[in-house]
Write a protein that holds these residues in place. Structure first.
Motif, PDB file in Angstrom:
ATOM      1  N   ARG A   7       9.200  -0.534  -2.888  1.00  0.00           N
ATOM      2  CA  ARG A   7       7.992  -1.155  -3.422  1.00  0.00           C
ATOM      3  C   ARG A   7       7.984  -0.930  -4.928  1.00  0.00           C
ATOM      4  O   ARG A   7       7.919   0.196  -5.411  1.00  0.00           O
ATOM      5  CB  ARG A   7       6.744  -0.528  -2.787  1.00  0.00           C
ATOM      6  N   ALA A  38       0.829  -6.582  -2.387  1.00  0.00           N
ATOM      7  CA  ALA A  38       1.292  -7.234  -1.166  1.00  0.00           C
ATOM      8  C   ALA A  38       0.154  -7.974  -0.479  1.00  0.00           C
ATOM      9  O   ALA A  38      -0.969  -7.476  -0.407  1.00  0.00           O
ATOM     10  CB  ALA A  38       1.879  -6.196  -0.219  1.00  0.00           C
ATOM     11  N   LEU A  42       2.505  -4.081   4.720  1.00  0.00           N
ATOM     12  CA  LEU A  42       3.451  -3.265   3.965  1.00  0.00           C
ATOM     13  C   LEU A  42       3.170  -1.797   4.245  1.00  0.00           C
ATOM     14  O   LEU A  42       2.039  -1.332   4.129  1.00  0.00           O
ATOM     15  CB  LEU A  42       3.330  -3.539   2.464  1.00  0.00           C
ATOM     16  N   CYS A  44       5.054   2.013   3.397  1.00  0.00           N
ATOM     17  CA  CYS A  44       6.120   2.692   2.670  1.00  0.00           C
ATOM     18  C   CYS A  44       5.965   4.203   2.814  1.00  0.00           C
ATOM     19  O   CYS A  44       4.864   4.736   2.616  1.00  0.00           O
ATOM     20  CB  CYS A  44       6.082   2.333   1.186  1.00  0.00           C
ATOM     21  N   ASN A 177       8.284  -6.332  -3.752  1.00  0.00           N
ATOM     22  CA  ASN A 177       8.991  -5.405  -2.873  1.00  0.00           C
ATOM     23  C   ASN A 177      10.263  -6.061  -2.375  1.00  0.00           C
ATOM     24  O   ASN A 177      10.397  -7.281  -2.382  1.00  0.00           O
ATOM     25  CB  ASN A 177       8.109  -4.948  -1.705  1.00  0.00           C
TER      26      ASN A 177
END
Length: 210
Positions: A7, A38, A42, A44, A177
């Motif tokens: 990201r 985003a 998403l 992460c 990303n």
């Protein structure tokens, strides 16, 4: 070989993202707005970064690196995976292309799929293809499951060892990303000259001498 989800802080080109992670290849990830936030699901490093407003198809990876495909409903957390990206549509399920995909609008496309032998496929189609056509393509490539990622101007693939910027098809528009492919002890051959690049040190060698 393993896949990572990166990201970016703001918007970055794939080559920049790949260079920062010492990746051997990279494709664009999920959709985003002009600020780099985003607009699809998403996740992460075990933390949810954005919700999936449309309930579309996503791909995720567990802590052990196993790929998982799932339709993620709006506001779902999907805590079973460490990293995940999505916001597109499910193209293939149980080896069959989805029947309800649009077969009119054409655009550049990006997709991720997995075969029955757990081979991951990262596919970028430059130029125009319908979503239904993308589903048929992923099925023809032997995918048991596949989802689409962001398309249009974002759709392109960066491959280490390719000429110039490394971009294969399309441009290199900045993205929020990206999915990157990393590997240990990779040798990238350059058939334009008698030399090759050894990773991770990226040391150039010629005629067997460094």
């Amino acid at each position: 070989v393993k896949t990572g989800l990166v990201r970016g802080l703001g918007l970055k080109k794939r080559g920049e993202i790949a260079g920062e992670t010492d990746a051997i290849a990279a494709i664009n990830g999920g959709p985003f707005d002009s600020s780099g936030s985003a607009t699809g699901f998403l996740r992460c490093d075990g933390k949810k970064m954005a919700s999936n407003a449309t309930g579309g198809g996503c791909v995720g990876w567990t802590k052990e690196g196993k790929a998982v495909f799932q339709r993620v409903e709006p506001d779902a957390d999907w805590s079973d995976v460490e990293h995940a990206v999505g916001g597109g549509v499910t193209l293939v399920e149980k080896g069959k292309a989805a029947a309800d995909l649009d077969d009119q609008a054409k655009d550049a496309r990006t997709a991720v799929g997995i075969t029955a032998r757990d081979r991951m496929l990262y596919v970028v189609v430059d130029g125009g293809m319908t979503m239904a056509g993308l589903g048929r393509l992923m099925k023809e490539l032997s995918c048991m499951t596949a989802v689409s990622l962001d398309g249009g101007a974002s759709a392109s693939m960066w491959v280490r060892g390719k000429p110039a910027s490394g971009i294969v098809g399309g441009g290199d528009a900045a993205v929020a990303n990206a999915l990157v492919v990393m590997a240990k002890d990779v040798i990238v051959f350059d058939d334009r000259d008698a030399q090759f690049s050894c990773q991770p040190r990226d040391q150039w060698m010629r005629d067997g001498r460094s």
